[in-house]
Design an enzyme around this catalytic site. Structure first.
Site, PDB file in Angstrom:
ATOM      1  N   GLU A   1       0.815  -1.259  -0.045  1.00 29.43           N
ATOM      2  CA  GLU A   1       0.080   0.094   0.043  1.00 29.43           C
ATOM      3  C   GLU A   1       0.763   1.274   0.011  1.00 29.43           C
ATOM      4  O   GLU A   1       0.655   2.251  -0.736  1.00 29.43           O
ATOM      5  CB  GLU A   1      -0.814  -0.138   1.118  1.00 29.43           C
TER       6      GLU A   1
ATOM      7  N   HIS B   1       2.222   5.080  -3.056  1.00 29.93           N
ATOM      8  CA  HIS B   1       2.593   6.636  -2.817  1.00 29.93           C
ATOM      9  C   HIS B   1       3.767   7.073  -3.796  1.00 29.93           C
ATOM     10  O   HIS B   1       4.722   6.936  -3.124  1.00 29.93           O
ATOM     11  CB  HIS B   1       2.356   7.236  -1.408  1.00 29.93           C
TER      12      HIS B   1
ATOM     13  N   GLU C   1      14.384  -0.281  -0.263  1.00 33.18           N
ATOM     14  CA  GLU C   1      14.015  -1.339   0.506  1.00 33.18           C
ATOM     15  C   GLU C   1      14.880  -2.356   0.610  1.00 33.18           C
ATOM     16  O   GLU C   1      15.765  -2.650  -0.542  1.00 33.18           O
ATOM     17  CB  GLU C   1      12.575  -1.865  -0.019  1.00 33.18           C
ATOM     18  N   GLU C   2      15.090  -3.131   1.733  1.00 42.03           N
ATOM     19  CA  GLU C   2      15.868  -4.133   1.819  1.00 42.03           C
ATOM     20  C   GLU C   2      15.647  -5.403   0.850  1.00 42.03           C
ATOM     21  O   GLU C   2      14.384  -5.411   0.310  1.00 42.03           O
ATOM     22  CB  GLU C   2      15.878  -5.045   3.152  1.00 42.03           C
TER      23      GLU C   2
ATOM     24  N   ARG D   1      16.696 -10.636  -2.417  1.00 37.95           N
ATOM     25  CA  ARG D   1      17.681 -11.395  -3.465  1.00 37.95           C
ATOM     26  C   ARG D   1      19.027 -11.290  -2.897  1.00 37.95           C
ATOM     27  O   ARG D   1      19.802 -12.178  -3.039  1.00 37.95           O
ATOM     28  CB  ARG D   1      17.701 -10.497  -4.740  1.00 37.95           C
TER      29      ARG D   1
ATOM     30  N   ARG E   1      12.376 -17.148  -1.653  1.00 36.79           N
ATOM     31  CA  ARG E   1      11.478 -16.106  -0.882  1.00 36.79           C
ATOM     32  C   ARG E   1       9.992 -15.988  -1.322  1.00 36.79           C
ATOM     33  O   ARG E   1       9.236 -15.621  -0.782  1.00 36.79           O
ATOM     34  CB  ARG E   1      11.976 -14.643  -1.129  1.00 36.79           C
TER      35      ARG E   1
ATOM     36  N   ASN F   1       8.610  15.003   1.203  1.00 39.73           N
ATOM     37  CA  ASN F   1       8.586  16.365   1.519  1.00 39.73           C
ATOM     38  C   ASN F   1       7.264  16.720   2.361  1.00 39.73           C
ATOM     39  O   ASN F   1       6.301  15.663   2.113  1.00 39.73           O
ATOM     40  CB  ASN F   1       8.804  17.476   0.177  1.00 39.73           C
ATOM     41  N   ALA F   2       7.049  17.838   2.580  1.00 41.07           N
ATOM     42  CA  ALA F   2       5.874  18.028   3.434  1.00 41.07           C
ATOM     43  C   ALA F   2       4.506  18.078   2.818  1.00 41.07           C
ATOM     44  O   ALA F   2       3.460  17.655   3.270  1.00 41.07           O
ATOM     45  CB  ALA F   2       5.674  19.471   4.101  1.00 41.07           C
TER      46      ALA F   2
ATOM     47  N   ARG G   1      -4.264   8.113   4.609  1.00 35.88           N
ATOM     48  CA  ARG G   1      -3.821   6.856   5.346  1.00 35.88           C
ATOM     49  C   ARG G   1      -4.197   6.987   6.926  1.00 35.88           C
ATOM     50  O   ARG G   1      -3.725   6.429   7.806  1.00 35.88           O
ATOM     51  CB  ARG G   1      -2.338   6.712   5.357  1.00 35.88           C
TER      52      ARG G   1
HETATM   53  C1  LIG Z   1      -8.523   3.760   1.668  1.00 33.60           C
HETATM   54  C2  LIG Z   1      -7.853   3.488   0.299  1.00 33.60           C
HETATM   55  C3  LIG Z   1      -8.486   2.426  -0.403  1.00 33.60           C
HETATM   56  C4  LIG Z   1      -7.631   1.995  -1.526  1.00 33.60           C
HETATM   57  N1  LIG Z   1      -8.022   1.036  -2.294  1.00 33.60           N
HETATM   58  C5  LIG Z   1      -7.316   0.684  -3.288  1.00 33.60           C
HETATM   59  C6  LIG Z   1      -7.824  -0.187  -4.331  1.00 33.60           C
HETATM   60  O1  LIG Z   1      -8.787  -1.286  -3.886  1.00 33.60           O
HETATM   61  N2  LIG Z   1      -6.957  -0.667  -5.310  1.00 33.60           N
HETATM   62  C7  LIG Z   1      -5.944   0.148  -5.732  1.00 33.60           C
HETATM   63  O2  LIG Z   1      -5.377  -0.247  -6.819  1.00 33.60           O
HETATM   64  N3  LIG Z   1      -5.669   1.042  -4.900  1.00 33.60           N
HETATM   65  C8  LIG Z   1      -6.139   1.572  -4.060  1.00 33.60           C
HETATM   66  N4  LIG Z   1      -5.825   2.619  -2.909  1.00 33.60           N
HETATM   67  C9  LIG Z   1      -4.597   3.223  -3.608  1.00 33.60           C
HETATM   68  C10 LIG Z   1      -4.885   4.528  -3.882  1.00 33.60           C
HETATM   69  O3  LIG Z   1      -5.677   4.444  -5.407  1.00 33.60           O
HETATM   70  C11 LIG Z   1      -3.825   5.233  -4.389  1.00 33.60           C
HETATM   71  O4  LIG Z   1      -2.786   4.755  -5.380  1.00 33.60           O
HETATM   72  C12 LIG Z   1      -2.883   5.793  -3.224  1.00 33.60           C
HETATM   73  O5  LIG Z   1      -3.512   6.052  -2.129  1.00 33.60           O
HETATM   74  C13 LIG Z   1      -1.836   6.729  -3.448  1.00 33.60           C
HETATM   75  O6  LIG Z   1      -2.298   7.897  -3.661  1.00 33.60           O
HETATM   76  P1  LIG Z   1      -1.749   9.115  -4.647  1.00 33.60           P
HETATM   77  O7  LIG Z   1      -1.782   8.627  -6.015  1.00 33.60           O
HETATM   78  O8  LIG Z   1      -2.676  10.384  -4.394  1.00 33.60           O
HETATM   79  O9  LIG Z   1      -0.527   9.366  -3.996  1.00 33.60           O
HETATM   80  P2  LIG Z   1       1.080   9.683  -5.079  1.00 33.60           P
HETATM   81  O10 LIG Z   1       1.291   8.771  -5.965  1.00 33.60           O
HETATM   82  O11 LIG Z   1       2.119   9.903  -3.986  1.00 33.60           O
HETATM   83  O12 LIG Z   1       0.517  10.878  -5.824  1.00 33.60           O
HETATM   84  C14 LIG Z   1       0.417  12.181  -5.036  1.00 33.60           C
HETATM   85  C15 LIG Z   1      -0.445  13.170  -5.987  1.00 33.60           C
HETATM   86  O13 LIG Z   1       0.607  13.089  -7.143  1.00 33.60           O
HETATM   87  C16 LIG Z   1      -0.250  13.482  -8.389  1.00 33.60           C
HETATM   88  N5  LIG Z   1       0.132  12.482  -9.460  1.00 33.60           N
HETATM   89  C17 LIG Z   1       0.909  11.346  -8.861  1.00 33.60           C
HETATM   90  N6  LIG Z   1       1.141  10.642 -10.078  1.00 33.60           N
HETATM   91  C18 LIG Z   1       0.343  11.041 -11.030  1.00 33.60           C
HETATM   92  C19 LIG Z   1       0.100  10.619 -12.310  1.00 33.60           C
HETATM   93  N7  LIG Z   1       0.572   9.730 -12.963  1.00 33.60           N
HETATM   94  N8  LIG Z   1      -0.969  11.161 -12.950  1.00 33.60           N
HETATM   95  C20 LIG Z   1      -1.456  12.493 -12.483  1.00 33.60           C
HETATM   96  N9  LIG Z   1      -1.429  12.849 -11.161  1.00 33.60           N
HETATM   97  C21 LIG Z   1      -0.331  12.228 -10.526  1.00 33.60           C
HETATM   98  C22 LIG Z   1      -1.806  13.222  -7.793  1.00 33.60           C
HETATM   99  O14 LIG Z   1      -2.238  14.509  -7.614  1.00 33.60           O
HETATM  100  C23 LIG Z   1      -1.655  12.540  -6.888  1.00 33.60           C
HETATM  101  O15 LIG Z   1      -2.589  12.470  -5.709  1.00 33.60           O
HETATM  102  C24 LIG Z   1      -6.186   2.695  -2.023  1.00 33.60           C
HETATM  103  C25 LIG Z   1      -6.111   3.879  -1.125  1.00 33.60           C
HETATM  104  C26 LIG Z   1      -6.862   4.181   0.159  1.00 33.60           C
HETATM  105  C27 LIG Z   1      -6.294   5.419   0.789  1.00 33.60           C
END
Ligand SMILES: Cc1cc2nc3c(=O)[nH]c(=O)nc-3n(C[C@H](O)[C@H](O)[C@H](O)COP(=O)(O)OP(=O)(O)OC[C@H]3O[C@@H](n4cnc5c(N)ncnc54)[C@H](O)[C@@H]3O)c2cc1C
Length: 237
Positions: free
Chosen positions: A81, A85, A92-93, A96, A164, A180-181, A191
């Site tokens: 999960e 992000h 990561e460790e 391999r 593994r 970053n912030a 989360r």
């Molecule tokens: C409660 C919960 C349930 C979830 N369930 C599922 C699930 O069932 N299946 C699943 O696959 N995932 C699931 N996720 C994961 C979710 O869809 C996101 O992939 C994850 O939360 C990362 O969020 P993010 O893309 O905002 O973060 P980051 O990847 O850190 O991106 C931060 C921000 O940067 C921008 N950004 C980054 N990359 C791009 C891009 N390529 N194009 C446009 N803008 C971009 C967006 O504004 C994004 O919000 C779940 C997440 C949560 C919190």
């Protein structure tokens, strides 16, 4: 090798360059040009007012001029999960290049076990002592058997990267995470299940444990930014 079963996650801030003043200096270039690094003359009220304005209006980029690196040890299912992000850097460790330690997550007695409701509209309840016992026994038995098979393959000369494959997602792994912030706020908005959030999220409890520890560390480094984030409904700018 002796197996270790535990229920927590480890989060340690290993280095940082992150302060509320980093937000101010980045934002001030808009109106004052360069050489605005010195913000000592700003009153706390002025700093707080500007940060709150940037947060409310969702001017996000001034929050990117800070950096925090954490050492995190958590089960592999949490990493699956976490790695979604993308606006964070990871190392990561390796399974391999090293033998993975027999350290496994097992839910403790406080972990709510029973899901009531359907996808998108459910709550979790604690579960009976019987449900806790069967969960604990099952985790321990499955992990013990898996690790024995892992060791058996290694002893027979099978490569670590092949062996593994039998280890479960409850195995702990460790990594450095740098963000970053602004990325931190995006992570926390998704989360942590905070009741005061404008857009409540319902994360899995174990990744929320990581988020709680991140938030504690970040709030100490950037207290004004953290307060503005909370006051504006925990929406990432
Ligand atoms: C409660 C919960 C349930 C979830 N369930 C599922 C699930 O069932 N299946 C699943 O696959 N995932 C699931 N996720 C994961 C979710 O869809 C996101 O992939 C994850 O939360 C990362 O969020 P993010 O893309 O905002 O973060 P980051 O990847 O850190 O991106 C931060 C921000 O940067 C921008 N950004 C980054 N990359 C791009 C891009 N390529 N194009 C446009 N803008 C971009 C967006 O504004 C994004 O919000 C779940 C997440 C949560 C919190």
């Amino acid at each position: 090798m002796e197996l270790e079963f535990r229920s927590g996650v480890d989060v340690e801030l290993v280095k940082s360059s992150a302060a509320d003043s980093d937000v101010i200096f980045a934002a001030r270039v808009s109106t004052q040009g360069e050489r605005t690094r010195e913000v000592a003359e700003d009153t706390e009220k002025a700093i707080s007012g500007l940060i709150n304005f940037l947060m409310r209006e969702r001017h996000g980029s001034p929050f990117e001029h800070s950096v925090m690196t954490f050492y995190v040890k958590a089960p592999i299912f949490v990493w699956r999960e976490h790695m979604r992000h993308r606006i964070a850097s990871y190392n990561e460790e390796s399974g391999r290049y090293r033998v993975l330690e027999p350290c496994f997550y097992v839910p403790d007695e406080d972990r709510k076990l029973v899901q009531i409701g359907k996808a998108g509209a459910y709550t979790f309840e604690l579960g009976t002592p019987e449900q806790h016992k069967i969960t604990d026994d099952s985790f321990r038995e499955a992990c013990t058997q898996a690790y024995q098979q892992y060791e058996k393959m290694l002893a027979a000369g099978v490569a670590r990267e092949v062996a593994r494959g039998v280890l479960p997602v409850t195995t702990y792994s460790s990594a450095y995470v740098t963000m970053n912030a602004r990325a931190m706020m995006n992570f926390l908005s998704l989360r942590r299940s905070a009741p005061d959030s404008h857009f409540p999220s319902y994360p899995q409890r174990e990744i929320e444990l990581v988020a709680e520890k991140y938030e504690d560390a970040w709030a100490k480094l950037m207290p004004i930014t953290h307060s503005a984030f909370v006051a504006n409904g925990r929406v990432a700018p």
